[in-house]
Design an enzyme around this catalytic site. Structure first.
Site, mmCIF file in Angstrom:
data_model
loop_
_atom_site.group_PDB
_atom_site.id
_atom_site.type_symbol
_atom_site.label_atom_id
_atom_site.label_comp_id
_atom_site.label_asym_id
_atom_site.label_seq_id
_atom_site.Cartn_x
_atom_site.Cartn_y
_atom_site.Cartn_z
ATOM 1 N N SER A 102 0.863 -1.192 0.000
ATOM 2 C CA SER A 102 0.000 0.000 0.000
ATOM 3 C C SER A 102 0.895 1.237 0.000
ATOM 4 O O SER A 102 2.027 1.183 0.506
ATOM 5 C CB SER A 102 -0.876 0.022 1.265
ATOM 6 O OG SER A 102 -1.506 1.278 1.412
ATOM 7 N N TYR A 149 -1.708 -0.914 10.599
ATOM 8 C CA TYR A 149 -1.856 -1.363 9.200
ATOM 9 C C TYR A 149 -0.705 -0.799 8.352
ATOM 10 O O TYR A 149 -0.056 -1.536 7.595
ATOM 11 C CB TYR A 149 -3.210 -0.891 8.663
ATOM 12 C CG TYR A 149 -3.391 -1.050 7.177
ATOM 13 C CD1 TYR A 149 -3.692 -2.297 6.615
ATOM 14 C CD2 TYR A 149 -3.279 0.041 6.306
ATOM 15 C CE1 TYR A 149 -3.868 -2.442 5.243
ATOM 16 C CE2 TYR A 149 -3.448 -0.090 4.941
ATOM 17 C CZ TYR A 149 -3.744 -1.327 4.412
ATOM 18 O OH TYR A 149 -3.917 -1.473 3.053
ATOM 19 N N LYS A 209 2.351 -2.747 6.232
ATOM 20 C CA LYS A 209 2.560 -2.563 4.791
ATOM 21 C C LYS A 209 4.004 -2.140 4.499
ATOM 22 O O LYS A 209 4.562 -2.500 3.457
ATOM 23 C CB LYS A 209 1.545 -1.574 4.219
ATOM 24 C CG LYS A 209 0.114 -2.117 4.223
ATOM 25 C CD LYS A 209 -0.011 -3.368 3.337
ATOM 26 C CE LYS A 209 -1.447 -3.842 3.185
ATOM 27 N NZ LYS A 209 -1.578 -4.975 2.246
#
Ligand SMILES: NC(=O)c1ccc[n+]([C@@H]2O[C@H](COP(=O)([O-])OP(=O)(O)OC[C@H]3O[C@@H](n4cnc5c(N)ncnc54)[C@H](OP(=O)(O)O)[C@@H]3O)[C@@H](O)[C@H]2O)c1
Length: 255
Positions: free
Chosen positions: A148, A161, A165
């Site tokens: 991401s 998160y 990533k």
């Protein structure tokens, strides 16, 4: 003049995790269109079977396997099923991920932390290890990690998160460097804001969407299908000298 064969996937076997909807489904459909037999995987077998059936109805090759990538034994079982059914795996697309915590980093609880790490880091890592061993036995393959833009620049309220990533981007380089000797390439896709269920909290909320779009030069979220072309490039012979890299597909956001 002949059309290029560089993007042909005839005879290839590809596993796409999180392929029952969103970006994974779009990737799976394009790989099937290019000739690969695509194994559609996610936690819910019925949803996977629907995508596989749609590919077969359109003249492609596909099947479905349920696999929760946060469960170690399911990762091993999935690769063993592929070994017994196909004898090889040419392409792994690590796409399934989770983002249970939306809030300030100080409010992250242990269960959200654990789930995010187990799926987004441990899942990608051990899926790559298991797939990589099968690829090594057959002289090579390609791993594509869907990371991401948050792995480069963390998004507010998505701390753990974003951290996972960033780990995936580093993991991509690790596998690229250590598995090149086995004929395995490994690259990453860094999607920006893409209109899927995953991003619905952002895309469907005007007060979040407006400032987000202001940071995207193309001025709109991506359609999932707009992620698939870069994946096709990275898993096909068109990118035969590319490994350890990460490509932003973000409407110019990181620029
Ligand atoms: N959408 C965005 O704006 C955006 C931006 C940057 C990066 N990404 C990345 O793109 C990837 C795909 O996201 P998406 O937006 O397409 O999400 P999505 O539409 O919500 O789809 C997620 C897929 O993953 C599966 N899945 C979820 N948890 C799983 C697990 N533990 N094990 C196996 N499968 C699981 C889901 O099916 P089941 O429920 O059946 O398991 C579904 O097929 C993710 O890696 C995400 O981090 C998305």
């Amino acid at each position: 003049m002949q059309k290029t064969q560089l993007f042909d996937l005839d005879g290839k076997v590809a596993l796409v995790t999180g392929a029952s909807r969103g970006i994974g489904e779009a990737i799976a459909k394009l790989l099937a269109q290019q000739g690969a037999h695509v194994i559609i995987s996610s936690r819910k077998i019925d949803d996977c079977q629907q995508v596989a059936d749609a590919i077969v109805a359109a003249g492609g090759k596909a099947s479905a396997i349920a696999c929760h990538i946060g469960e170690m034994e399911q990762i091993g079982a999935t690769i063993e099923t592929i070994r017994s059914q196909f004898g090889k795996l040419d392409i792994l697309v690590n796409n399934a991920a989770t983002n249970p915590h939306f809030g300030n980093v100080l409010d992250t609880d242990l269960s959200a932390f654990q789930k995010t790490v187990d799926v987004n880091i441990r899942g990608y890592f051990f899926m790559s290890v298991a797939a990589g061993k099968l690829m090594r036995e057959n002289g090579g393959g390609v791993i594509l990690n869907v990371a991401s833009v948050n792995g480069m620049v963390p998004a507010m309220m998505q701390g753990i998160y974003s951290i996972t990533k960033a780990a995936v981007i580093n993991m991509t380089k690790v596998f690229a460097k250590e598995c090149a000797q086995f004929g395995i390439r490994c690259n990453a896709l860094l999607p920006g804001l893409t209109d899927t269920k995953f991003a619905s909290a952002l895309v469907k909320n005007d007060s979040i969407l407006k400032p987000a779009l202001a940071r995207i030069p193309l001025g709109r979220p991506a359609d999932p299908s707009e992620m698939a072309g870069t994946v096709l490039y990275l898993v096909s012979d068109a990118s035969s000298y590319t490994t350890g890299t990460a490509i932003n597909v973000d409407g110019g956001m990181l620029a």
